[in-house]
Design an enzyme around this catalytic site. Structure first.
Site, mmCIF file in Angstrom:
data_model
loop_
_atom_site.group_PDB
_atom_site.id
_atom_site.type_symbol
_atom_site.label_atom_id
_atom_site.label_comp_id
_atom_site.label_asym_id
_atom_site.label_seq_id
_atom_site.Cartn_x
_atom_site.Cartn_y
_atom_site.Cartn_z
ATOM 1 N N ARG A 112 -8.786 -1.174 8.092
ATOM 2 C CA ARG A 112 -9.804 -0.256 7.587
ATOM 3 C C ARG A 112 -10.157 0.751 8.667
ATOM 4 N NH1 ARG A 112 -14.550 -1.987 3.371
ATOM 5 N NH2 ARG A 112 -14.762 0.059 2.505
ATOM 6 N N GLN A 136 0.825 -1.202 0.000
ATOM 7 C CA GLN A 136 0.000 0.000 0.000
ATOM 8 C C GLN A 136 0.867 1.264 0.000
ATOM 9 O OE1 GLN A 136 -2.811 -2.251 3.185
ATOM 10 N NE2 GLN A 136 -3.281 -0.085 3.013
#
Lengths: 292, 145, 782
Positions: C364, C217
């Protein structure tokens, strides 16, 4: 590391006789039917059979035939066929209930009736159905064919009465008559999962609602699929009042001896045998009274 | 997981001790044995095909005698792996002569199974391990009668 | 007049550009990459959670067909790569030399010509382990005499962290009329991305350039750290993050596979592919949550909330690898005063090492905000029940009122904007709150169990302002580089990395809005460190607040230059040129205009004398503050008194993420986040036994919800723009995961409260509810 099984040989059998012969001669062999349990077990390294005998190309093992004394189900009949069959939906609601709750559509498209039964995991659904319906298992071996009662068939977890060189070819289910009804209730963590507990109930009642015969099979209620025999014998000859169902479901619970695992503690599973037996019998009764 | 059991024998504790402290004779009671290699009087290497149904695999195990106190105590350790899992069993055996003649053998087995198989089915492993260990002692006791 | 083209700017619910290739399977994930001569890496993994390695015998494996290399920790030692630094200042074992510290840890790497050969050879490596005592409970790990996980640390204590004012908080607790407290465990879960971790590493020995395609990421951070560790010049290292199948925080980490693959490529001179399969990935990669807390809330009898305090132990597994900003060892947990106007708060957290894989993924979630929101929203609900005040009413009474924004919380955060009552009222109206309470009352009389749960969360996202936020010293800005081609088409590159969030669409929409160029004409690229501007990647809902803002500002820089060119073309003075989306015209004469495309062409063909040619801009955006999205969720459950199952009947989610770029994508984010929150609340958990055996190591054991169980989500919104973000946007990726778990638990506890139940730890397994029903004499046997 886990997607690749150990080395194994793969042979296709084109007839029951050839399959039996292969099972007899090959070292550490295992039947490959739908492969929906066997293949995952192999890739996860839980099982490493040296030889696989693929029976998928044996003709005429995929059928539903109710023309005779019983409903005959070919061992290679896919679960999805049971789901889609009008005959099963209409006359054998217990089988239909259970088939619709096995895993997911992809698994049902490949998984077979015979495979689910022979895998004989405590969490497989069809063994309980066979126990509840007093099915007969037809097996072929080197010395010919024999017919085994479902109640004797399930020996231990992942272990049936079949010898390593025997092949299950057919399951025979007593034909449903007027006054028969069945239901399969499955408690699961999530759709497609193995049962936390499952209960298969098959009833025959007379015109007054008195129980003529009953079969109760339990999923995930012990280390192997089991039959709630005491509850069965207690129910025969009785009207199915709530009190009678209470007693029967208590007896079924007492028969169970589940394991504690990620699907729940043993005491919960025992309690669920009771709750689901009550509910399954009630639904089966309703269906039986609704006529066929 | 701890399992335990006990047996009584007509034989004296010293007779029992001399039998069960002999790794060669004890090894004969290892269930599902495929191969055996005695390395020394305190160490043996064994391959065992264990499992349930077709969930079965070869376990390579090392047996050690870890404690020898003649007539009274004996310790075994089993260490090895199979089916992507590790197995460690430590067994202590206690012997006691009975006033009425004969002797008692009490055993405690502390079993650890770690890895893939253990993660798959908690309950199944413990019941299976118990079964195998009990088979082992059952076999010993048969031979000591 | 020419027709104004449809550009799909801000607020357009245009379908995602990237979905065309995803749906057709024309995407490129790491495992789709195949290079000539590529070999495959697989791992021997430890069955033990804690064991000393007596010996490793690799001879049989080395002699196996197709094997080209076998790599152990001892091989990495001379390279200084047996351990590597984590993002939290700790270090992480790549391959063990002395002992293993968690089950399924990578022990030996085997490289072979095919995946199959590698898998077969893995089984030939013999590792002799000496089992050591195991500790999997962080509370036990902190006790005297516990087995030590990290001998280099000589203690299992990772850190002690405090925030807030202890004295002021304690004083308010002493003075309070009512104090409620609850022990809670936020269980260990896995992010369960669709694509497991992997990489393809290729070291070009002629050029001296390592190139790694990897599931990350944050490719730039990986490149910088790799350069610092290996001393390979940063310009020679290229990290490419191709299409990523979900990250959720789990792909911020660098795992041993990537390091060993890179080394193996140097050793063999060939490209090396490593891709975890699910059963490798799930038990060995990083985890989220695993947080034991005691939370307490103080209030006046009239329901005025006064103070909040939390004492907690967090489990970090064997390595402290949380990808937190440097100054926040426990993330942004201090947002735990939530949506309420409290007078004081205090939190303290102790981190512990255990024999588990590293934890601390901000799953998340913007760095521990999920745990914080869960704590306050559970406690507010408990307080409401204790006081006999409706949970909605208690919230409405204590919300930070709209006029107080910007609002400085007692923890020091300055909330940018909010209208909490607006969102809750909207949710109540939508679900028919009053009617549901009446129904519940009637059902209770009949012995039926129904519960209503509310969660009114406040998020803190968009890390972050450079004065406070950095990772390893690198400031957490957002970056955008936009270049307009002569024909008016655009390439835009970013230092973030979409993992399914839809950046190719939303960034294009931002640029479209600012420059009036249709999104079809805008190509968005991310993830290649050779081409993208430096950036810290995508996690913690930071892309829109940082890189999205950078896109807007860079576009505006371009517009400034474009205006000068337009003035030149229109033969007008610059101050007489007016911008209207997509074109410049002369003030008072709208018919006399130049489109942005015409201007772009001129930038290369007819630019004003003295001006540089070209039309492009770069911007590194340093956000002045975090953004604070919020929302109110209401959940209705019915409980089966026989089986203990809690069925979600309805779930209304009203979210406020400021101005919305693409409503379709926002809706998708909320639906996905709610489903993940639902999974967390009802079925997901990674457990360990006392021997360190993991439970829930694959998708057969670890259940994530399917469409069948997932409730129908009823979503709605309010819009309270961020005053400091160039677009007024706030970020939304995580709101639903952060906000929803408390709503589910509050609903179930609300149903059971009259029986004397105050709390149930997630997951809300039917057996837990049934056990409580039995204890309270309320279980049915049919």
């Amino acid at each position: 590391m886990f997607v690749i099984p150990d080395r194994f040989s793969y042979t296709v059998a084109h007839s029951v006789e050839e399959a039996v012969e292969l099972l007899h001669t090959l070292e550490d062999s295992k039947v490959l039917a739908g492969g929906q349990s066997l293949i995952p077990f192999m890739k996860l390294g839980y099982a490493s059979p040296k030889s696989l005998v693929d029976i998928n190309r044996i003709p005429n093992l995929d059928y539903l035939d109710d023309s005779g004394e019983s409903l005959k189900i070919g061992a290679l009949t896919r679960i999805s066929r049971l789901c889609d069959s009008e005959l099963v939906a209409k006359d054998y609601p217990l089988i239909h209930d259970a088939a619709l709750q096995i895993a997911d559509p992809l698994v049902r498209n490949l998984g077979t009736f015979g495979g689910n039964v022979c895998h004989a995991d405590m969490g497989d659904d069809l063994p309980a159905v066979c126990l509840a319906m007093n099915a007969e298992m037809v097996a072929s071996g080197p010395s010919g064919q024999r017919v085994l009662a479902a109640k004797d068939f399930f020996v231990d977890r992942f272990t049936t009465l079949l010898a390593s060189d025997e092949l299950l070819t057919e399951v025979r289910i007593p034909k449903n008559r007027r006054g028969c009804g069945g239901a399969y209730l499955k408690l699961e963590r999530r759709v497609g999962d193995y049962a936390i507990v499952g209960v298969a109930a098959q009833l025959e009642v007379d015109g007054d609602g008195v129980c003529r015969s009953v079969g109760i099979g339990l999923t995930s209620a012990s280390t192997k699929p089991i039959k709630a025999s005491e509850a069965e014998s207690w129910l025969v000859g009785k009207s199915l009042s709530d009190e009678v169902l209470d007693k029967a479901s208590t007896l079924a619970m007492n028969t169970s001896n589940p394991l504690s695992d990620i699907r729940g503690p043993a005491e919960y599973k025992k309690a669920m045998v009771k709750v689901l037996t009550h509910r399954a019998l009630k639904l089966a009764y309703k269906r039986a009274r609704g006529g066929l | 997981m701890k399992f335990e059991g006990s047996y009584q024998f007509p034989k004296s504790s010293s007779e029992v001790y001399s039998y069960i402290s002999d790794l060669r004779r004890v090894s004969e009671c290892i269930p599902d044995l495929k191969s055996l290699e005695i390395k020394s009087e305190d160490e043996a290497l064994a391959t065992v095909r264990a499992g349930i149904g077709f969930i079965r695999g070869d376990f390579n195990l090392r047996f050690n005698v870890t404690q020898r106190s003649p007539h009274t105590n004996l310790g075994y350790a089993v260490h090895g792996s199979g089916l992507g899992s590790g197995v460690d069993i430590s067994i202590t055996v206690q012997l006691e002569d009975l006033s009425t003649g004969g002797s008692t053998l009490s055993w405690v087995a502390d079993t650890k199974v770690v890895g893939r198989v253990a993660s798959m089915a908690q309950g199944m492993i413990s019941s299976q391990a118990e079964k195998i260990i009990k088979q082992f002692f059952e076999c010993l006791s048969q031979r000591l009668r | 007049m020419t027709e104004v083209p449809v550009i799909h700017g801000m607020g357009s619910a245009v379908k995602r550009k990237e979905d065309v290739r995803f749906i057709q399977g024309r995407d490129t994930y790491v495992d789709d990459i195949s290079l000539p001569g590529m070999v495959y890496l697989d791992f021997v993994r430890s069955p033990y959670a804690h064991a000393r390695i007596r010996s490793i015998s690799t001879e049989r494996a080395k002699g196996a067909p197709g094997v080209v290399a076998v790599i152990t920790g001892k091989d990495l030692q001379p390279l200084g790569l047996d351990w590597i630094p984590t993002l939290s200042g700790d270090k992480m074992m790549v391959l063990p030399t002395e002992k293993v510290v968690f089950q399924m840890q990578e022990v030996v790497g085997v490289v072979a010509e095919s995946r199959y050969a590698a898998a077969d050879a893995v089984k030939l490596v013999e590792v002799d382990y000496e089992p050591l005592p195991v500790v999997t409970d962080p509370k036990k790990a902190l006790e005297e005499g516990s087995p030590i996980v990290r001998e280099d640390k000589r203690t299992n204590h990772v850190f002690h962290w405090e925030a807030g004012d202890r004295e002021a908080t304690d004083r308010l607790f002493e003075q309070a009329d009512v104090v409620v407290g609850q022990d809670m465990y936020y269980q260990r879960i896995h992010v369960s991305y669709m694509e497991p971790c992997g990489c393809v590493a290729y070291y070009d020995s002629v050029k001296g350039t390592p190139t790694i395609w990897m599931t990350t990421q944050a490719p730039h951070v990986v490149r910088t750290v790799a350069s610092l560790i290996t001393k390979i010049p940063e310009n020679k290292i290229r990290i490419i993050s191709p299409d990523i199948g979900g990250g959720f925080g789990g792909k911020v980490y660098v795992y041993p596979g990537s390091i060993v693959a890179a080394v193996a490529s140097i050793v063999t001179g060939r490209p090396v592919k490593w891709v975890n399969d699910r059963s490798d990935d799930h038990p060995s990669t990083a985890f989220a949550r695993d947080f034991h807390m005691r939370a307490e809330l103080a209030a006046k009898r009239d329901g005025t909330l006064l103070a909040f305090r939390v004492k907690a132990v967090s489990d970090h597994g064997a390595f402290f690898g949380d990808a937190n900003p440097s100054k926040f060892p426990f993330g942004l947990f201090s947002i735990c005063t939530g949506s309420y106007d409290l007078k004081a708060a205090f939190v303290e957290v102790d981190g512990a090492y255990t024999n588990k894989p590293q934890g601390g993924i901000a799953y998340r979630c913007s760095f521990r905000v999920t745990e914080a929101v869960y704590a306050i929203e559970r406690l507010v609900d408990i307080m409401a029940h204790r006081l006999g005040i409706d949970p909605a009413e208690l919230r409405l009474k204590n919300f930070i009122p709209p006029e107080k924004f910007p609002y400085r919380s007692v923890m020091g955060w300055v909330y940018d904007s909010g209208n909490y009552a607006g969102a809750l009222r909207k949710a109540m109206e939508k679900i028919g709150y009053e009617e549901l309470r009446r129904e519940q009352e009637e059902k209770r009389k009949r012995g039926e169990l129904m519960g209503i749960g509310i969660s009114s969360f406040t998020e803190i996202v968009g890390a972050g302002p450079s004065h406070t936020f950095d990772i390893l010293g690198i400031k957490m800005f957002g970056s955008a580089e936009i270049r307009i081609h002569p024909t008016g088409k655009v390439i835009a590159r970013f230092g973030t990395r979409s993992q399914g969030q839809g950046h190719e669409t939303t960034y294009a929409q931002i640029i479209a809005e600012e420059l009036g160029i249709p999104i079809e004409d805008i190509t968005v690229e991310e993830g290649d460190t050779d081409t993208a501007p430096y950036g810290l990647g995508t996690y913690a809902s930071r892309s829109t607040p940082t890189a999205g803002a950078a896109a807007a500002v860079a576009s505006r820089k371009i517009r400034e230059k474009a205006k000068k060119i337009a003035a030149h073309l229109l033969e007008a003075r610059e101050e007489d040129v007016v911008w209207e989306r997509g074109r410049f015209y002369v003030k008072g004469a709208p018919a006399k205009y130049k489109t942005i495309q015409e201007v772009a062409f001129a930038a290369y063909t007819n630019h004003p004398p003295g001006m540089e040619a070209g039309l492009e801009a770069v911007h590194y955006y340093d956000p002045p503050n975090m953004t604070f999205p919020f929302g109110s969720y209401i959940c209705v459950v019915d409980i089966d008194r026989g089986t203990g199952e809690a069925k979600v009947r309805r779930f209304v989610a009203v979210d406020d993420c400021g101005n919305i770029i693409n409503p379709l994508i926002v809706d998708g984010q909320i639906h996905g986040g709610l489903t993940m929150g639902f999974g967390t609340a009802f079925m997901e958990e990674i457990g360990y036994d006392q021997d360190g055996n993991i439970y829930g190591a694959n998708f057969m054991d670890y259940t994530i919800p399917t469409a069948v169980e997932t409730p129908k989500w009823e979503t709605d919104k309010t819009v309270t723009p961020s005053p400091h973000h160039p677009l007024g946007a706030k970020g939304v990726g995580e709101s639903a995961t952060v906000g929803s778990p408390a709503a589910f638990v509050n609903a179930v506890v609300d149903a059971l409260w009259p029986l004397g139940v105050t709390h149930i730890d997630m997951p809300l397994y039917p057996w837990k509810i049934r056990r409580l029903l039995e204890e309270k004499g309320y279980a049915l046997d049919k």
